[in-house]
Design an enzyme around this catalytic site. Structure first.
Site, short mmCIF file in Angstrom:
data_model
loop_
_atom_site.label_atom_id
_atom_site.label_comp_id
_atom_site.label_asym_id
_atom_site.label_seq_id
_atom_site.Cartn_x
_atom_site.Cartn_y
_atom_site.Cartn_z
N ASN A 166 0.83 -1.19 0.00
CA ASN A 166 0.00 0.00 0.00
C ASN A 166 0.87 1.25 0.00
O ASN A 166 1.72 1.42 0.88
CB ASN A 166 -0.89 0.02 1.25
N GLU A 167 0.69 2.09 -0.99
CA GLU A 167 1.35 3.39 -1.12
C GLU A 167 2.85 3.35 -0.83
O GLU A 167 3.36 4.10 0.02
CB GLU A 167 0.64 4.42 -0.23
#
Length: 509
Positions: A166-167
């Site tokens: 994630n990110e």
């Protein structure tokens, strides 16, 4: 407040138009970290969302975080061995499946015992460093997938999309935002998953805005160089400027939506510039207005109207778009102090639907029956159903207070003389639990009576009217005050009154 102004727009529908509109409103919804699914309030909010909207997938962080207890170690004669505990995983997955949800699996974050470093993020300290051993990481992924396949069936589990991390383009979510290290993580994960079953769909890089263009470009170049047949691309989409903080809250201004749509389209252009990946699905695995979980904007009618416009356009370039999040049981910055604290969720704590909840419910109703889009613009989407009825959503979004009212005048071709116009209205005077909470004194800890009041006022205003066509045209109007969202149905009526029953006589009209 600006000077009040009224605009009028006329919309004529023949009923045989065909307008491009990809409505994937129900494909996926976001959640706080997976461990929160063990809480009763979380389950109650999710059940409400599923009963009145109904999503297909759910995606969140924390699958491998220590509160899920999946990765364990023990030592025998000085040698460390891995073992796995799926007690909580099964409990969470069983609850999702019971509500008709399949996971959109996000692989992250790093189990502390497996992590190379000590960097963590959030109140719940998710470790965001690479693994000490990629072999150990791969073994954990494969063991988890095989367990899920055994429990829920291989043919079912291989349909669950898998996103790696994630990110990673943010330092806090991936140590040093190290692009090359992320590419290693992605490749190792991709290979591990496909070894279990080649039918799994795997994607990334799950980036947010800011550095999204170089990351998407670099990711596609890496996949091309390594000959990785990536199944889809993922990214995030938030539409506010940097917030200004005061106490527990961050106040953010909305961006011009065209700026966000342009940024999203750049991802489509980058992906399609690679011949072997042209047309590859793009999933927005997180979107909302603000990207912080304490932005009061999230609780407003303004948010609902702005998101309606987003839902009308996000399917243009993207396979899916997942709102972050379904509910306010969420602890990235700690446990919230009040029920209306600007949380990401569609539902406030106390199981109180926010206005944006109904935006999703309204767009979902456009999918209930078979039909096709006959009209779409920046204020309305209209579907013609196979039953002959029309269904639509209308909204009046604003980025700043303008005291702006829009009157939409509809003219729809119909073969029926009598029709029923049903509307469900969400605006600042008819469905605004935030205002009622404010009027009650902004209580931090709601009583049962206060919760009941807030749940009552969090419902749309429903109204019906009889419409009579003239020259095969049914005409009606919908007034949209600032930040209103209205769902409407125009249904043919085939009246079959009981013998002796006279409604007009009853009403003395």
């Amino acid at each position: 407040m600006g000077q009040e102004q009224t605009r009028s727009k006329s919309i004529k529908i023949r009923g045989d138009e065909r307008v491009e509109f990809h409505n994937q409103v129900d494909y996926c919804i976001g959640t706080g970290r997976m461990g929160l699914a063990l809480q009763q309030e979380y389950q109650e909010q999710l059940r409400l969302v599923q009963e009145l909207i109904g999503f297909k997938h759910i995606r969140g962080h924390g699958l491998f975080c220590d509160d899920m207890a999946i990765y364990q170690e023990y030592t025998v004669e000085g040698k460390v061995h891995a073992e796995y505990n799926f007690t909580y995983l099964d409990r969470v997955m069983d609850s999702y499946r019971s509500m008709g949800l399949a996971p959109f699996l996000e692989l992250g974050f790093m189990p502390q015992k497996m992590a190379r470093g000590e960097q963590t993020i959030f109140y719940w300290k998710g470790n965001t460093t690479p693994p000490k051993s990629y072999e150990a990481w791969k073994h954990m992924i494969q063991t988890l997938l095989r367990h899920l396949m055994e429990r829920y069936g291989a043919d079912e589990v291989v349909t669950w999309p898998i996103e790696v991390w994630n990110e990673p383009n943010l330092n806090g979510f991936w140590e040093n935002a190290d692009m090359l290290e992320y590419f290693t993580l992605f490749k190792e994960s991709f290979v591990a998953i496909k070894e279990v079953d080649s039918r799994f769909k795997v994607g990334g890089p799950a980036v947010c805005g800011g550095s999204d263009k170089p990351w998407i470009q670099g990711f596609m170049e890496f996949c091309e160089e390594q000959k990785i047949p990536v199944d889809f691309v993922t990214r995030h989409h938030y539409t506010t400027d940097f917030p200004k903080y005061e106490g527990h809250y961050g106040y953010a201004d909305l961006m011009d939506p065209e700026e966000g749509f342009s940024n999203l389209h750049s991802t489509r252009e980058i992906v399609d510039s690679f011949p072997q990946y042209n047309g590859l699905p793009i999933h927005i695995t997180e979107f909302n207005t603000s990207y912080i979980p304490n932005c009061p904007l999230h609780d407003t009618n303004q948010n609902a109207a702005y998101i309606a416009h987003q839902l009308s356009r996000l399917g243009d370039d993207n396979e899916s778009y997942s709102y972050w999040t379904f509910g306010d049981v969420f602890e990235e910055q700690g446990v919230p102090f009040t029920p209306f604290h600007g949380g990401f969720g569609l539902v406030a704590n106390g199981c109180i639907p926010k206005p944006t909840f109904w935006t999703f419910a309204f767009f979902k109703k456009l999918k209930e029956l078979e039909g096709y889009c006959v009209y779409r613009d920046d204020n309305t989407v209209i579907m013609r159903m196979e039953t002959g009825e029309y269904r639509g959503v209308a909204w009046n979004r604003t980025c700043k207070r303008l005291d702006d009212t829009i009157t939409l005048n509809y003219e729809c071709k119909t073969e029926t003389n009598e029709l029923c116009l049903l509307t469900k209205r969400v605006d600042e005077s008819t469905c605004n639990p935030l205002k009622v909470w404010h009027d009650l004194g902004e209580p931090a800890n709601l009583t049962k009576a206060q919760i009941a009041v807030l749940q009552d006022v969090a419902q749309p205003f429903v109204q019906t009217n009889s419409i009579f066509s003239k020259d095969s045209l049914a005409c009606f109007r919908i007034n949209l005050p600032e930040n209103a969202v209205v769902y409407f149905e125009l249904k043919p009526v085939h009246r079959n009154a009981d013998r002796g029953y006279d409604y007009n006589r009853i009403m003395q009209s």
